[in-house]
Design a protein around this motif. Sequence first.
Motif, PDB file in Angstrom:
ATOM      1  N   GLY A 104       0.009  35.223 -11.991  1.00 42.50           N
ATOM      2  CA  GLY A 104      -0.226  34.638 -13.306  1.00 42.50           C
ATOM      3  C   GLY A 104       1.049  34.688 -14.116  1.00 42.50           C
ATOM      4  N   LEU A 105       0.950  34.254 -15.358  1.00 43.57           N
ATOM      5  CA  LEU A 105       2.126  34.283 -16.225  1.00 43.57           C
ATOM      6  C   LEU A 105       2.673  35.702 -16.343  1.00 43.57           C
ATOM      7  CD1 LEU A 105       4.142  33.158 -18.239  1.00 43.57           C
ATOM      8  CD2 LEU A 105       2.351  33.241 -19.994  1.00 43.57           C
ATOM      9  N   GLN A 106       1.791  36.690 -16.448  1.00 46.23           N
ATOM     10  CA  GLN A 106       2.259  38.063 -16.585  1.00 46.23           C
ATOM     11  C   GLN A 106       3.041  38.513 -15.354  1.00 46.23           C
ATOM     12  OE1 GLN A 106       2.107  39.800 -19.487  1.00 46.23           O
ATOM     13  NE2 GLN A 106       3.559  41.084 -18.371  1.00 46.23           N
ATOM     14  N   THR A 107       2.630  38.018 -14.179  1.00 49.36           N
ATOM     15  CA  THR A 107       3.387  38.315 -12.949  1.00 49.36           C
ATOM     16  C   THR A 107       4.819  37.818 -13.086  1.00 49.36           C
ATOM     17  OG1 THR A 107       1.323  37.861 -11.764  1.00 49.36           O
ATOM     18  CG2 THR A 107       3.322  38.126 -10.433  1.00 49.36           C
ATOM     19  N   HIS A 108       4.962  36.618 -13.630  1.00 51.58           N
ATOM     20  CA  HIS A 108       6.297  36.033 -13.768  1.00 51.58           C
ATOM     21  C   HIS A 108       7.115  36.735 -14.851  1.00 51.58           C
ATOM     22  CE1 HIS A 108       5.148  31.993 -11.656  1.00 51.58           C
ATOM     23  NE2 HIS A 108       5.155  33.036 -10.850  1.00 51.58           N
ATOM     24  N   VAL A 109       6.447  37.217 -15.892  1.00 51.05           N
ATOM     25  CA  VAL A 109       7.156  38.045 -16.881  1.00 51.05           C
ATOM     26  C   VAL A 109       7.704  39.289 -16.197  1.00 51.05           C
ATOM     27  CG1 VAL A 109       6.907  39.439 -18.970  1.00 51.05           C
ATOM     28  CG2 VAL A 109       5.815  37.179 -18.842  1.00 51.05           C
ATOM     29  N   ASP A 110       6.881  39.922 -15.366  1.00 48.25           N
ATOM     30  CA  ASP A 110       7.330  41.114 -14.625  1.00 48.25           C
ATOM     31  C   ASP A 110       8.519  40.788 -13.732  1.00 48.25           C
ATOM     32  OD1 ASP A 110       5.260  42.519 -15.795  1.00 48.25           O
ATOM     33  OD2 ASP A 110       3.920  42.334 -14.068  1.00 48.25           O
ATOM     34  N   ASP A 111       8.497  39.587 -13.110  1.00 48.23           N
ATOM     35  CA  ASP A 111       9.617  39.187 -12.246  1.00 48.23           C
ATOM     36  C   ASP A 111      10.928  39.156 -13.031  1.00 48.23           C
ATOM     37  OD1 ASP A 111       7.901  38.839 -10.076  1.00 48.23           O
ATOM     38  OD2 ASP A 111       7.686  36.676 -10.394  1.00 48.23           O
ATOM     39  N   VAL A 112      10.903  38.552 -14.230  1.00 51.62           N
ATOM     40  CA  VAL A 112      12.130  38.437 -15.026  1.00 51.62           C
ATOM     41  C   VAL A 112      12.564  39.805 -15.535  1.00 51.62           C
ATOM     42  CG1 VAL A 112      13.210  37.328 -17.011  1.00 51.62           C
ATOM     43  CG2 VAL A 112      11.531  36.061 -15.658  1.00 51.62           C
ATOM     44  N   VAL A 113      11.619  40.624 -15.960  1.00 52.82           N
ATOM     45  CA  VAL A 113      11.951  41.976 -16.416  1.00 52.82           C
ATOM     46  C   VAL A 113      12.600  42.768 -15.294  1.00 52.82           C
ATOM     47  CG1 VAL A 113      10.964  44.181 -17.168  1.00 52.82           C
ATOM     48  CG2 VAL A 113      10.212  42.045 -18.237  1.00 52.82           C
TER      49      VAL A 113
END
Length: 492
Positions: free
Chosen positions: A43-52
Amino acid sequence: MSVFILVSGPFTDARVWNEVTGPLRDAGAQAYPVTLSGRAGAGLQTHVDDVVAVIDSLDMPEVVLVGHDYAIHPVLGAADRRPGRTARVVYLDAGLPQDGDTALALVPDPAVHQLLDTAGEPGPVPAPGPQEWQRWGSTEGLSAERLRLLSSLAAPQPPRTLTQPLRLTGAAAHVPTSGILCTAGGVTIDTVEMMVRNGPPQLRGLADPRVGFFELATGHWPMLSCPDELAAVLIRAAAGEGRRLTPPEEDRAVPPPFLLDVPELPRVRNGRLDLHLPEAAAGPLPAVLFVHGGPVPRDREPGPRDSPFFLGYARLAASLGVVGAVVEHRLHGITDYARAADDVAEGVELLRADPRVDPERIALWFFSGGGLLAADWIAAAPDWLRVLALTYPFLEPLTGWGAIGDRFFPARAFPADGRTPPPVVLTRAGREAPQIAATVEKFVTAAAEAKAPVEIIDVPHGVHGFEIHNPGEESREAVLQAVRTVAARLRA
């Protein structure tokens, strides 16, 4: 030395930046393209975690986060979690999402909305083929070979990345930003400045001196169409360059007065509808319903019907012997047009049911972004609709407003079965933003083909919202002419 983290839009991964990273590194910068998780449950949160995770992996005090298209959502989410590590956020041909927004709201392809609106758990969104990318943005500058390359690098997009809302705490609100606009898609810096001047108050933040803008004369994938130019602009953006926007002159917290002196007349409120009544008028009277533009913030004070602008228009109509009504609809975002249309339809029914109103003599008057709501009334005009008025209207959704769907296209709404559409009174601003002016010209052409009568009132020196921004004699005469013309048609 700038350190760039490059995050691309839907379907694509780090490989799409291959031709940009070299020029960035040649200029002395570091570049780290990101591949976002593609597993079905992401989900979007997964992708936020990727960038972090990429930010945390670098032994650098600060980084520049670049978000292209959809990727601005995970980039903003990561900046919110690592504000002290984020030197700048670069919006690369991207929207301006806020806390609670989904990426789906800015997806221009209606087929994706249909896919994700189906019952049950939707599957991944298929990657576009070479001939399908234009549904996601302008392909200007991409040869057939480049489009095939784009498709070869593409993979299906996990659905929850588009439907999961962005969550922001405001921790990164102080971080400087840059906007890079790919102008082949129709949006220019001048267009953005017009929206800052006339659009929702939250856009005024784009006139902050920490925000710089650039243009690239290309389509939506500059990393493939002009990678060297994109790299050069990214270097300039990281250095804090870019055109600054001029803040609006007026303070929106204190709305300016109406440009004409009009008498205060009796007002009656019925739900979302206000009626301004002529004095000492006998019998049911014709009425004009004013429909404000938008989107407008939910908490805007005063609301449109209490603003000097619509109080002025409604009172002016009432002073000419017709009921001036204002409906306050709930167009708070570009996904709200259907709800706003329902609000307008409800306002029409309340207006026609009022015993002081002649239900067979009604005019509808749409302003600015509310112009898209005219489509329903053009496509199936009832007999009681004697005139339809439009003032500096949007008559097709703007670039990037694909979430609106196919319903709200007034320029395409004229009936093809020989039915006569209502007469139109159109007020045009001579210095209108080109993107909006183009929709008006399409409408005028379509009206001529449909043999729909259109009376045009031009304000040659007027900008969008000329009543506020150019409240001189030319604007006053145009407003008087428009209201008098509509009132005369109603009384005929």
